[in-house]
Design a protein around this motif. Structure first.
Motif, short mmCIF file in Angstrom:
data_model
loop_
_atom_site.label_atom_id
_atom_site.label_comp_id
_atom_site.label_asym_id
_atom_site.label_seq_id
_atom_site.Cartn_x
_atom_site.Cartn_y
_atom_site.Cartn_z
N LEU A 352 -5.77 -9.55 -6.53
CA LEU A 352 -6.49 -9.24 -5.29
C LEU A 352 -5.80 -9.86 -4.08
O LEU A 352 -5.65 -9.21 -3.03
N ALA A 353 -5.39 -11.12 -4.22
CA ALA A 353 -4.69 -11.79 -3.11
C ALA A 353 -3.40 -11.04 -2.78
O ALA A 353 -3.03 -10.90 -1.60
N ARG A 354 -2.69 -10.52 -3.80
CA ARG A 354 -1.46 -9.77 -3.55
C ARG A 354 -1.77 -8.49 -2.79
O ARG A 354 -1.04 -8.12 -1.85
N GLN A 355 -2.83 -7.78 -3.17
CA GLN A 355 -3.18 -6.53 -2.49
C GLN A 355 -3.59 -6.78 -1.04
O GLN A 355 -3.26 -5.98 -0.15
N ILE A 356 -4.29 -7.88 -0.78
CA ILE A 356 -4.69 -8.18 0.61
C ILE A 356 -3.46 -8.46 1.46
O ILE A 356 -3.36 -8.01 2.61
N ARG A 357 -2.50 -9.22 0.89
CA ARG A 357 -1.27 -9.50 1.65
C ARG A 357 -0.48 -8.23 1.93
O ARG A 357 0.27 -8.16 2.91
N ALA A 358 -0.62 -7.22 1.06
CA ALA A 358 0.16 -5.99 1.21
C ALA A 358 -0.49 -4.98 2.16
O ALA A 358 0.09 -3.92 2.40
N LEU A 359 -1.67 -5.28 2.72
CA LEU A 359 -2.32 -4.34 3.64
C LEU A 359 -1.44 -4.13 4.87
O LEU A 359 -0.90 -5.09 5.43
N PRO A 360 -1.26 -2.89 5.33
CA PRO A 360 -0.37 -2.63 6.46
C PRO A 360 -0.89 -3.22 7.76
O PRO A 360 -2.10 -3.22 8.03
N GLY A 362 -1.15 -6.23 8.79
CA GLY A 362 -1.73 -7.58 8.80
C GLY A 362 -3.09 -7.63 9.48
O GLY A 362 -3.25 -8.26 10.53
N PRO A 363 -4.11 -6.95 8.95
CA PRO A 363 -5.42 -6.91 9.62
C PRO A 363 -6.09 -8.28 9.64
O PRO A 363 -5.83 -9.14 8.81
N ASP A 390 -5.32 -2.43 13.76
CA ASP A 390 -4.81 -1.31 14.54
C ASP A 390 -4.77 -0.09 13.64
O ASP A 390 -3.98 -0.04 12.69
N ILE A 391 -5.64 0.89 13.93
CA ILE A 391 -5.72 2.06 13.07
C ILE A 391 -4.90 3.23 13.62
O ILE A 391 -4.91 4.32 13.05
N GLY A 392 -4.18 3.00 14.73
CA GLY A 392 -3.42 4.08 15.34
C GLY A 392 -2.24 4.52 14.50
O GLY A 392 -1.53 3.70 13.91
#
Length: 401
Positions: A352-360, A362-363, A390-392
């Motif tokens: 889970l920590a890896r997936q959070i770090r991989a979010l585009p 850096g939210p 940023d969802i743009g």
């Protein structure tokens, strides 16, 4: 005592006589004018004298005629060295072969030293050089640096320039990598649309027509900032929209960890001598592999391979075209293993920590809730994230010709 230059080239021999034979020996030398040096007393009242090799032979002959016993204590010099070498034919042959080998090795590449590379590894440059026919052990006869440099640039498009300079048998390779192209914003007409749904927080506008407001709920694909302007006076104008649109979003991440999994069980270790262990050793001489040791046990096709190369060097920092290569074969079997729920949950949090770090992008995380479900076959972890991001997303505007 170290012999003089004359004694070294002429050769010398040390003779000694006991106490009662000292006077007869000296008398023989006086009568016949025999030259000696390094007069020394020995135990029991004796003496030792050093003669040139030819003189020593005459002294021994005269003493034998007159019944004066003398003893050889040692000899040396260049003639003695030649005599010793002539008795060892193998040493002479080895010396000659060594000289011939060194002479032949002067026409091949001994070492390749690479500089100037930052992101491209030395191994990648060496592989490109080898594909172009230039490697350790390659012949230098007919070597054309310009042709090899062009071939390398064709092999690896990450290189912008390469220079090969040769000093003796060592090749100095200097490279320059291509500079990354600057990522400038596209000037083509485009809109900014939502990559994910959310509630608008704020808009940081550079150019374009804003179509949303703070607090508005938007869906995926909805236009946030338009590249179209419609004016009563100027008509329709098309531009490239540029903006950062921040929204409050909700993301759901799921991780599933099975309780049963396949595990490798190695049959041996590197320091083991069991029959299941395999090892292969070879000598790399000017790029040629010469196997001199091989031991493989009886194992099936499932094994891992570890390769280690050790380069030799006579002088630190100076390349030498000889190295050893050791290959270990570690056989293993695949078995079905079981992990506990605690172990599975620990792995799930790591993933889970890896997936959070991989979010585009850096939210910014402002909320998180986690639900863990324990099943019979697996453990499932579901995480709900509340973010501001940023969802743009750029979407080109197609303009008819």
């Amino acid at each position: 005592m170290i012999p003089s230059v004359h004694y070294f080239f002429a050769g010398y021999r040390v003779l000694s006589a006991c106490g009662k034979n000292v006077a007869p020996l000296l008398e023989i030398c006086r009568i016949h004018g025999l030259i000696y040096e390094d007069f020394r007393y020995t135990e029991g009242g004796g003496i030792s004298l050093r003669f040139p090799l030819a003189v020593a032979r005459r002294v021994e002959h005269l003493c034998a005629e007159q019944g004066v016993p003398v003893t050889r204590l040692g000899e040396g010099g260049f003639p003695v060295m030649l005599r010793g070498i002539s008795r060892r034919a193998g040493l002479v042959v080895g010396l000659v072969l060594g000289i011939l080998l060194i002479e032949a090795a002067r026409s091949v590449v001994w070492d390749i030293r690479i500089s100037g590379n930052e992101t491209v590894s030395n191994r990648s440059v060496e592989e490109a050089l080898a594909a172009s026919g230039f490697f350790v052990g390659a012949s230098l006869r007919g070597f054309e640096a310009d042709k090899t440099e062009n071939d390398v640039l064709m092999q690896d498009d990450r290189l912008a320039w390469i220079s090969i300079n040769r000093k003796g048998t060592v090749a100095y390779v200097e490279v320059r990598e291509k500079a990354p192209r600057p990522t400038s914003p596209s000037e083509a007409p485009c809109d900014i649309v939502a990559a994910i749904g959310g509630v608008i927080e704020r808009v940081e506008l550079e150019e374009g027509n804003v179509r949303v407001y703070a607090g508005q709920l938007v869906g995926e694909g909805q236009i946030l900032v338009s590249g179209l302007y419609d004016s009563m006076t100027q008509g329709i104008r098309i531009t490239s929209a540029k903006a950062r649109v921040y929204a409050r979003t909700t993301r759901i991440l799921s991780v599933e960890i099975p309780l049963r999994y396949e595990q490798k069980i190695y049959q041996t270790a590197l320091d083991s001598t069991e029959s299941g262990f395999g090892i292969e050793k070879s000598l790399i001489f000017f790029g040629n592999h010469i196997k001199f040791s091989k031991k493989t046990g009886n194992f099936d096709e499932f094994y891992d391979t570890i390769i280690y190369e050790d380069s030799w060097g006579l002088v630190p920092g100076v390349g030498f075209p000889i190295s050893t290569r050791t290959v270990w074969y570690l056989p293993y079997t695949v078995v079905t293993a079981t992990r506990t729920l605690a172990e599975a949950e620990e792995l799930a949090y790591v993933e889970l920590a890896r997936q959070i770090r991989a979010l585009p992008g850096g939210p910014e995380l402002i909320g998180k809730s986690i639900v863990v479900h324990h099943g019979e076959e697996s453990l499932t972890l579901t995480c709900t994230l509340t973010c501001i991001e940023d969802i743009g997303q750029v979407r080109p505007i197609e303009v008819a010709p």
